[in-house]
Design a protein around this motif. Structure first.
Motif, PDB file in Angstrom:
ATOM      1  N   GLY A 174     -69.188   1.062 -27.975  1.00 47.18           N
ATOM      2  CA  GLY A 174     -70.284   0.109 -28.124  1.00 47.18           C
ATOM      3  C   GLY A 174     -71.012   0.313 -29.435  1.00 47.18           C
ATOM      4  O   GLY A 174     -71.165   1.438 -29.920  1.00 47.18           O
ATOM      5  N   GLY A 175     -71.473  -0.779 -30.011  1.00 46.68           N
ATOM      6  CA  GLY A 175     -72.208  -0.694 -31.272  1.00 46.68           C
ATOM      7  C   GLY A 175     -71.355  -0.236 -32.427  1.00 46.68           C
ATOM      8  O   GLY A 175     -71.875   0.325 -33.398  1.00 46.68           O
ATOM      9  N   GLY A 176     -70.042  -0.428 -32.312  1.00 40.11           N
ATOM     10  CA  GLY A 176     -69.155  -0.037 -33.389  1.00 40.11           C
ATOM     11  C   GLY A 176     -68.817   1.439 -33.413  1.00 40.11           C
ATOM     12  O   GLY A 176     -68.107   1.902 -34.305  1.00 40.11           O
ATOM     13  N   GLU A 177     -69.323   2.192 -32.443  1.00 37.39           N
ATOM     14  CA  GLU A 177     -69.058   3.634 -32.397  1.00 37.39           C
ATOM     15  C   GLU A 177     -67.806   3.907 -31.572  1.00 37.39           C
ATOM     16  O   GLU A 177     -67.635   3.371 -30.476  1.00 37.39           O
ATOM     17  N   MET A 178     -66.931   4.755 -32.088  1.00 39.28           N
ATOM     18  CA  MET A 178     -65.728   5.147 -31.371  1.00 39.28           C
ATOM     19  C   MET A 178     -65.948   6.498 -30.713  1.00 39.28           C
ATOM     20  O   MET A 178     -66.495   7.420 -31.335  1.00 39.28           O
ATOM     21  N   ARG A 179     -65.567   6.599 -29.482  1.00 44.68           N
ATOM     22  CA  ARG A 179     -65.733   7.860 -28.746  1.00 44.68           C
ATOM     23  C   ARG A 179     -64.367   8.344 -28.246  1.00 44.68           C
ATOM     24  O   ARG A 179     -63.459   7.559 -27.997  1.00 44.68           O
ATOM     25  N   PRO A 180     -64.219   9.672 -28.103  1.00 42.06           N
ATOM     26  CA  PRO A 180     -62.933  10.202 -27.627  1.00 42.06           C
ATOM     27  C   PRO A 180     -62.764   9.985 -26.129  1.00 42.06           C
ATOM     28  O   PRO A 180     -63.737  10.015 -25.371  1.00 42.06           O
ATOM     29  N   MET A 181     -61.542   9.762 -25.718  1.00 39.01           N
ATOM     30  CA  MET A 181     -61.201   9.666 -24.298  1.00 39.01           C
ATOM     31  C   MET A 181     -59.982  10.537 -24.021  1.00 39.01           C
ATOM     32  O   MET A 181     -58.973  10.443 -24.715  1.00 39.01           O
ATOM     33  N   LEU A 182     -60.087  11.398 -23.040  1.00 37.84           N
ATOM     34  CA  LEU A 182     -58.985  12.239 -22.598  1.00 37.84           C
ATOM     35  C   LEU A 182     -58.253  11.503 -21.479  1.00 37.84           C
ATOM     36  O   LEU A 182     -58.887  10.909 -20.607  1.00 37.84           O
ATOM     37  N   PHE A 183     -56.928  11.562 -21.483  1.00 32.54           N
ATOM     38  CA  PHE A 183     -56.185  10.868 -20.441  1.00 32.54           C
ATOM     39  C   PHE A 183     -54.982  11.690 -19.987  1.00 32.54           C
ATOM     40  O   PHE A 183     -54.487  12.563 -20.721  1.00 32.54           O
ATOM     41  N   VAL A 184     -54.535  11.427 -18.777  1.00 32.92           N
ATOM     42  CA  VAL A 184     -53.319  12.031 -18.229  1.00 32.92           C
ATOM     43  C   VAL A 184     -52.336  10.912 -17.939  1.00 32.92           C
ATOM     44  O   VAL A 184     -52.599  10.048 -17.093  1.00 32.92           O
ATOM     45  N   ALA A 185     -51.220  10.909 -18.645  1.00 33.96           N
ATOM     46  CA  ALA A 185     -50.214   9.864 -18.475  1.00 33.96           C
ATOM     47  C   ALA A 185     -49.032  10.396 -17.673  1.00 33.96           C
ATOM     48  O   ALA A 185     -48.479  11.449 -18.005  1.00 33.96           O
ATOM     49  N   PRO A 186     -48.627   9.713 -16.605  1.00 32.06           N
ATOM     50  CA  PRO A 186     -47.444  10.122 -15.839  1.00 32.06           C
ATOM     51  C   PRO A 186     -46.176   9.987 -16.676  1.00 32.06           C
ATOM     52  O   PRO A 186     -46.145   9.262 -17.677  1.00 32.06           O
ATOM     53  N   ARG A 187     -45.125  10.680 -16.261  1.00 31.78           N
ATOM     54  CA  ARG A 187     -43.872  10.680 -17.021  1.00 31.78           C
ATOM     55  C   ARG A 187     -43.302   9.278 -17.212  1.00 31.78           C
ATOM     56  O   ARG A 187     -42.641   8.994 -18.228  1.00 31.78           O
ATOM     57  N   SER A 188     -43.542   8.401 -16.282  1.00 35.32           N
ATOM     58  CA  SER A 188     -42.993   7.050 -16.368  1.00 35.32           C
ATOM     59  C   SER A 188     -43.576   6.235 -17.520  1.00 35.32           C
ATOM     60  O   SER A 188     -43.008   5.210 -17.908  1.00 35.32           O
ATOM     61  N   GLU A 189     -44.686   6.699 -18.096  1.00 33.27           N
ATOM     62  CA  GLU A 189     -45.400   5.911 -19.105  1.00 33.27           C
ATOM     63  C   GLU A 189     -45.147   6.356 -20.540  1.00 33.27           C
ATOM     64  O   GLU A 189     -45.735   5.797 -21.455  1.00 33.27           O
ATOM     65  N   PHE A 190     -44.301   7.346 -20.762  1.00 31.18           N
ATOM     66  CA  PHE A 190     -44.091   7.785 -22.146  1.00 31.18           C
ATOM     67  C   PHE A 190     -42.632   8.149 -22.396  1.00 31.18           C
ATOM     68  O   PHE A 190     -41.851   8.372 -21.460  1.00 31.18           O
ATOM     69  N   THR A 191     -42.306   8.223 -23.689  1.00 29.61           N
ATOM     70  CA  THR A 191     -40.968   8.571 -24.138  1.00 29.61           C
ATOM     71  C   THR A 191     -41.056   9.752 -25.096  1.00 29.61           C
ATOM     72  O   THR A 191     -41.936   9.792 -25.958  1.00 29.61           O
ATOM     73  N   ARG A 192     -40.141  10.703 -24.947  1.00 31.99           N
ATOM     74  CA  ARG A 192     -40.076  11.829 -25.873  1.00 31.99           C
ATOM     75  C   ARG A 192     -39.181  11.456 -27.047  1.00 31.99           C
ATOM     76  O   ARG A 192     -38.039  11.013 -26.856  1.00 31.99           O
ATOM     77  N   LEU A 193     -39.681  11.647 -28.256  1.00 32.35           N
ATOM     78  CA  LEU A 193     -38.895  11.349 -29.447  1.00 32.35           C
ATOM     79  C   LEU A 193     -38.051  12.556 -29.851  1.00 32.35           C
ATOM     80  O   LEU A 193     -38.456  13.704 -29.648  1.00 32.35           O
ATOM     81  N   ASP A 194     -36.915  12.302 -30.432  1.00 22.78           N
ATOM     82  CA  ASP A 194     -36.032  13.381 -30.876  1.00 22.78           C
ATOM     83  C   ASP A 194     -36.372  13.739 -32.318  1.00 22.78           C
ATOM     84  O   ASP A 194     -35.618  13.485 -33.255  1.00 22.78           O
ATOM     85  N   ASP A 195     -37.530  14.345 -32.510  1.00 14.32           N
ATOM     86  CA  ASP A 195     -38.008  14.609 -33.865  1.00 14.32           C
ATOM     87  C   ASP A 195     -38.465  16.040 -34.103  1.00 14.32           C
ATOM     88  O   ASP A 195     -39.155  16.310 -35.084  1.00 14.32           O
ATOM     89  N   TRP A 196     -38.081  16.963 -33.211  1.00 17.57           N
ATOM     90  CA  TRP A 196     -38.513  18.341 -33.414  1.00 17.57           C
ATOM     91  C   TRP A 196     -37.395  19.136 -34.098  1.00 17.57           C
ATOM     92  O   TRP A 196     -36.496  19.684 -33.452  1.00 17.57           O
ATOM     93  N   HIS A 197     -37.441  19.182 -35.422  1.00 18.48           N
ATOM     94  CA  HIS A 197     -36.456  19.919 -36.189  1.00 18.48           C
ATOM     95  C   HIS A 197     -36.983  20.092 -37.613  1.00 18.48           C
ATOM     96  O   HIS A 197     -37.960  19.461 -38.027  1.00 18.48           O
TER      97      HIS A 197
END
Length: 415
Positions: A174-197
């Protein structure tokens, strides 16, 4: 933070081994760690520990150490968890890192979220959730009240076998201010990228990026805060729900305890490797004797061992202070207390690193630090840890300043 009491009725779920003790689970970690030593190269090549190792950890109960008892966990607490982390890291730093930063966040969920969220998140019993503190991506609330998330979060250690992901994003306050939000996402909602190397160290830590595309997260799996800013001195949902002080301790200091446990485990790994070299090799210059009989090698080993043992003592002392403060009551888990514990952990990390970089690595010999050798690998892994934001930016930089501020603010008006 609003404390949410438990519902009057609930059905307990027994863990797989109801009679398992903390001592037994630590002994299992120490035994399994021996097999990790010979698999370090393949773990680095793969980027994460193997499926059969994952199944061994599952069978040993490691992913349930911090999960509340009512949801089929063992609820063993911070001390047991950190001892398991040290043991596994002593066998393979990458494996210990990946396990720790995946399984540790059961504590944050069990401490900060209400019963509805916990019952949902812990429904599977085993819990593995990489977490990042750097806000990323976007979140918009849709018509049914859920949050729709989009973005990519980097350095998600523990992601290969993750059941959930804990992240931060910024939302319009509100008022143009951005605030942090912590969230817990279940496995069904994300993808792991193959970029750890391509990293210097911790190549097998499973620290891949996680991408969410139009992922849906219900409001009860979000908190209007940042993990580092949580103040639990007024109580927590977890303390009220489970009646266990473990879920009333500070999440920030808990995360710093992880840093110290990993550093101590890696330093022990290096000390073990150095001992092997001392028993197997001789000196290069006359008198030609086993390294175990040479005064210089005795000195270098003794100096390093003293630092490693002191680092471990600092870790265990910090754990004790964390547990004692939580047990005394919520009002004793103050920001100053959390920062004091953080600075103790800082010194454990420093002593662990000094033992390796000042004594063990430079005197092990050139052949012992060739690519793929145990000493070379642990040096790379510890070097990588030194560059971690939680170490370089927080512990080594701002923690001392913040401790002073917290101390004098708490003592304002007291003469």
């Amino acid at each position: 933070m609003t404390v949410t009491a438990s519902a009057p009725e609930w059905t307990a779920v027994l863990p797989p081994e109801p009679g398992l003790t903390p001592e037994e689970v630590v002994a299992r970690a120490e035994a399994l760690a021996q097999g990790l030593i010979e698999r370090q190269a393949e773990t680095e090549q793969r980027g994460f520990y193997a499926e059969d190792t994952h199944e061994e950890f599952r069978a040993a109960g490691f992913y349930r150490i911090l999960v509340p008892r009512r949801y089929g966990g063992y609820e063993f607490g911070v001390g047991t968890f950190m001892r398991v982390v040290v043991a596994l890291t002593r066998g393979c730093p990458s494996t210990g890192w990946m396990f720790c930063l995946g399984a540790a966040h059961a504590h944050a969920v069990a401490t900060l979220f209400d019963e509805r969220a916990q019952a949902e998140v812990f429904a599977g019993g085993d819990f593995i959730a990489p977490a990042t503190v750097a806000p990323s991506g976007t979140a918009e609330r849709n018509a049914d009240g859920q949050w729709v998330l989009n973005g990519t979060w980097k350095y998600c250690s523990g992601s290969p076998y993750a059941t959930h992901f804990i992240g931060h994003t910024l939302v319009d306050g509100g008022g143009g201010e951005m605030r942090p939000m912590l969230f817990v996402a279940p496995r069904s909602e994300f993808t792991r990228l193959d970029d750890w190397h391509g990293t210097l160290g911790l190549r097998g830590s499973g620290s891949h990026s996680i991408r969410i595309e139009n992922g849906r997260v219900p409001s009860h799996l979000t908190l209007d805060t940042h993990m580092s800013q949580v103040d639990v001195s007024g109580g927590t949902p977890g303390r009220a729900l489970h009646g266990n002080a473990t879920y009333g301790g500070g999440p920030l200091s808990f995360m710093i305890l992880e840093d110290a446990a990993l550093a101590v485990g890696m330093a022990k790994n290096a000390l073990d490797a150095y001992e092997e070299l001392m028993r197997e090799r001789h000196t290069m210059f006359p008198p030609i004797v086993p390294r175990t009989e040479d005064p210089d090698f005795q000195y270098w080993y003794g100096q390093a061992a003293g630092l490693v043992h002191s680092a471990e003592a600092g870790l265990l002392g910090a754990v004790r202070q964390w547990e004692e403060a939580a047990a005394r009551g919520a009002e004793h888990v103050t920001p100053e207390l959390e920062l004091r514990i953080a600075t103790i952990c800082r010194e454990s990390v420093r002593m662990s690193w000094r033992a390796v970089e000042a004594y063990l690595f430079p005197t092990a010999g050139s052949s012992a630090v060739r690519q793929g050798q145990r000493m070379e690998r642990v040096w790379r892994d510890m070097s990588m840890q030194q560059s971690h934001a939680g170490i370089a930016l927080f512990l080594f930089t701002s923690a001392a300043r913040e401790l002073s501020r917290a101390h004098f603010a708490a003592g304002a008006g007291v003469h």
